[in-house]
Design a protein around this motif. Structure first.
Motif, PDB file in Angstrom:
ATOM      1  N   ASP A   1       0.850  -1.191   0.000  1.00 37.85           N
ATOM      2  CA  ASP A   1       0.000   0.000   0.000  1.00 37.85           C
ATOM      3  C   ASP A   1       0.886   1.241   0.000  1.00 37.85           C
ATOM      4  N   PRO A   2       0.529   2.267  -0.797  1.00 33.71           N
ATOM      5  CA  PRO A   2       1.327   3.495  -0.797  1.00 33.71           C
ATOM      6  C   PRO A   2       1.426   4.095   0.609  1.00 33.71           C
ATOM      7  N   ALA A   3       2.599   4.611   0.939  1.00 35.80           N
ATOM      8  CA  ALA A   3       2.797   5.315   2.204  1.00 35.80           C
ATOM      9  C   ALA A   3       2.685   6.815   1.949  1.00 35.80           C
ATOM     10  N   GLU A   4       2.053   7.509   2.871  1.00 34.97           N
ATOM     11  CA  GLU A   4       1.935   8.973   2.783  1.00 34.97           C
ATOM     12  C   GLU A   4       3.060   9.570   3.625  1.00 34.97           C
TER      13      GLU A   4
ATOM     14  N   PRO B   1      -2.761   3.321   5.835  1.00 34.08           N
ATOM     15  CA  PRO B   1      -2.917   3.712   4.440  1.00 34.08           C
ATOM     16  C   PRO B   1      -2.850   5.234   4.266  1.00 34.08           C
ATOM     17  N   ALA B   2      -2.395   5.643   3.077  1.00 33.30           N
ATOM     18  CA  ALA B   2      -2.366   7.059   2.737  1.00 33.30           C
ATOM     19  C   ALA B   2      -3.796   7.591   2.734  1.00 33.30           C
TER      20      ALA B   2
ATOM     21  N   ALA C   1       4.570  -9.422   5.456  1.00 31.56           N
ATOM     22  CA  ALA C   1       6.010  -9.666   5.290  1.00 31.56           C
ATOM     23  C   ALA C   1       6.690  -8.311   5.186  1.00 31.56           C
ATOM     24  N   SER C   2       7.922  -8.207   5.699  1.00 30.61           N
ATOM     25  CA  SER C   2       8.624  -6.924   5.671  1.00 30.61           C
ATOM     26  C   SER C   2       9.349  -6.749   4.336  1.00 30.61           C
TER      27      SER C   2
ATOM     28  N   ARG D   1       0.287  -7.660   2.336  1.00 33.13           N
ATOM     29  CA  ARG D   1      -0.902  -7.119   2.997  1.00 33.13           C
ATOM     30  C   ARG D   1      -0.586  -6.276   4.246  1.00 33.13           C
ATOM     31  N   LEU D   2      -1.270  -5.142   4.343  1.00 34.01           N
ATOM     32  CA  LEU D   2      -1.190  -4.294   5.536  1.00 34.01           C
ATOM     33  C   LEU D   2      -2.100  -4.880   6.604  1.00 34.01           C
ATOM     34  N   LEU D   3      -1.549  -5.128   7.801  1.00 30.72           N
ATOM     35  CA  LEU D   3      -2.327  -5.777   8.856  1.00 30.72           C
ATOM     36  C   LEU D   3      -3.004  -4.762   9.777  1.00 30.72           C
TER      37      LEU D   3
END
Ligand code: ATP
Ligand code: MG
Ligand code: MG
Length: 374
Positions: A198-201, A215-216, A278-279, A297-299
């Motif tokens: 997922d994009p980081a803001e 999430p952004a 996963a990192s 996936r973002l948890l």
């Protein structure tokens, strides 16, 4: 177990080494600094320059080799590729090292950049230059954390800034109407095995990343487009490994423009250690070994906050760790660097929460409590 090699032993190399060791590999680190953070965890620390022939010979015996920082050794990567599996390729590293090549590749992939012109000699600055003003004159190589950048408003200022940069090759970039900055991390083995986080803001202070929130807080359509653009760029480069793509969100229309790329895990992806399936460092290990990317996936919504040397007291007094340590959803990572200097990245923490807004608010509050400069 197989031995993996990495060029560079800073915090990125350190987090890579921990991931690799946990996954059952052994690790050899090449870094000239005897106190390199990764040396704490590595099986073997080659304390030598990045182009040292003997050290490179040892690395050539590793099952696979990667890098954690993009400057100086694209050629070492190319040489190593004669002997072992190397990712990303020296060519990709070389492109990311040079803003002129980088921007040409971004456009070649059919993706937008901010309007820019290259300035390689003083004569390149002419009547046409005015259309890129107000702008930023960035050195083509070696800039990071906003270093090597001068803001310019007039053609005369561009000339002065070029001289100030010592006449080295530069890119003059028009200032865009920045509404947000995001980054997308792509994990690519080949065209059929590619994943994105997922994009980081991202929020920067003084040119240095300070917070990344995921999430952004942007429309789903913009986020989907950002992921597609990042994959398109990775495909154009036939990239193998972890690639970070920084983008600007521009104007009312929230148009996406590619700023720059990093051929490695990225500071804005550190949240993946504590908040994703996963990192980005596990991904780096997998991809260099020829394994497909793991679940991205973002948890949980989260914010990552950088801990800079600025938070240390004048007498070297450490930040006040208590609030971060006590917070049940904050994860502290310190890089084992001893000398705290202003602007130096000493560590980070990631705080998880129910929403991105709550995570960001909590991170700012916890960050303020670290400050020991009063
Ligand atoms: P990094 O540490 O991410 O490698 P860097 O030194 O390579 O940074 P850039 O990412 O090019 O520098 O720029 C640093 C910051 O300056 C950007 O994150 C953004 O906030 C601002 N900036 C850069 N270019 C522009 C532009 N064309 N218009 C507006 N702001 C810009
Ligand atoms: Mg950069
Ligand atoms: Mg940048």
């Amino acid at each position: 177990p197989a031995m993996l090699g990495i060029l560079g032993g800073g915090q990125l190399g350190s987090m890579f080494t921990v991931a690799a060791k946990t996954m059952g590999y052994r690790v050899t680190v090449l870094d000239p600094d005897p106190n390199a953070p990764a040396a704490r965890f590595a099986d073997c620390h080659l304390c030598a320059p990045f182009d040292d022939a003997v050290a490179l010979k040892t690395l050539a015996q590793c099952a696979a080799v990667t890098t954690e920082f993009e400057n100086v050794h694209a050629q070492s990567m190319r040489d190593l590729a004669q002997h072992t599996r190397v990712s990303p390729s020296g060519d990709c590293v070389a492109i990311a090292q040079n803003r002129i090549a980088e921007k040409a590749w971004i456009r070649k992939a059919g993706l937008p950049t901010a309007p820019y012109q290259t300035v390689e000699r003083i004569g390149d600055i002419d009547e046409g230059t005015a259309q890129y003003l107000p702008g930023i004159l960035k050195t083509a190589t070696l800039g990071y954390d906003g270093k090597g950048q001068i803001r310019v408003r007039t053609v005369a200022e561009v000339q002065a800034a070029f001289e100030q940069h010592g006449g080295v090759a530069c890119v003059l970039e028009k200032m865009v109407d920045l509404r947000a900055e995001i980054s997308v991390i792509v994990c690519r083995l080949d065209s059929r095995h590619t994943a994105t986080y997922d994009p980081a803001e991202n929020r920067h202070d003084n040119g240095i990343l300070s917070y990344s929130t995921v999430p952004a807080r942007l429309p789903e359509t913009v986020q989907r487009q950002a992921r597609q653009m990042a994959v398109r760029l990775a495909d154009a480069l036939d990239y193998v490994g972890v690639l970070a793509v920084e983008m600007f969100v521009v104007g009312d229309a929230q148009d996406l423009v590619v700023n720059e790329i990093a051929p490695r895990p990225h500071n804005s992806g550190h949240h993946t250690i504590d908040a994703c399936a996963a990192s980005q460092f596990q991904q780096q290990v997998r991809l260099m070994c020829g394994l497909p990317p793991a679940d991205t996936r973002l948890l949980s919504p989260c914010t990552m906050a950088n801990i800079l040397g600025d938070l240390w007291g004048g007498n070297g007094g450490e930040p006040h760790w208590e609030a971060v340590q006590q917070h049940p959803s904050a994860h502290l990572h310190l890089y084992g660097k001893t000398a705290a200097r202003n602007g130096r990245k000493m560590g980070h923490f990631t705080v998880l929460a129910d929403t991105a807004d709550q995570a960001y608010a909590a991170a700012q509050q916890l960050h303020a409590q670290l400050d020991n400069t009063e």
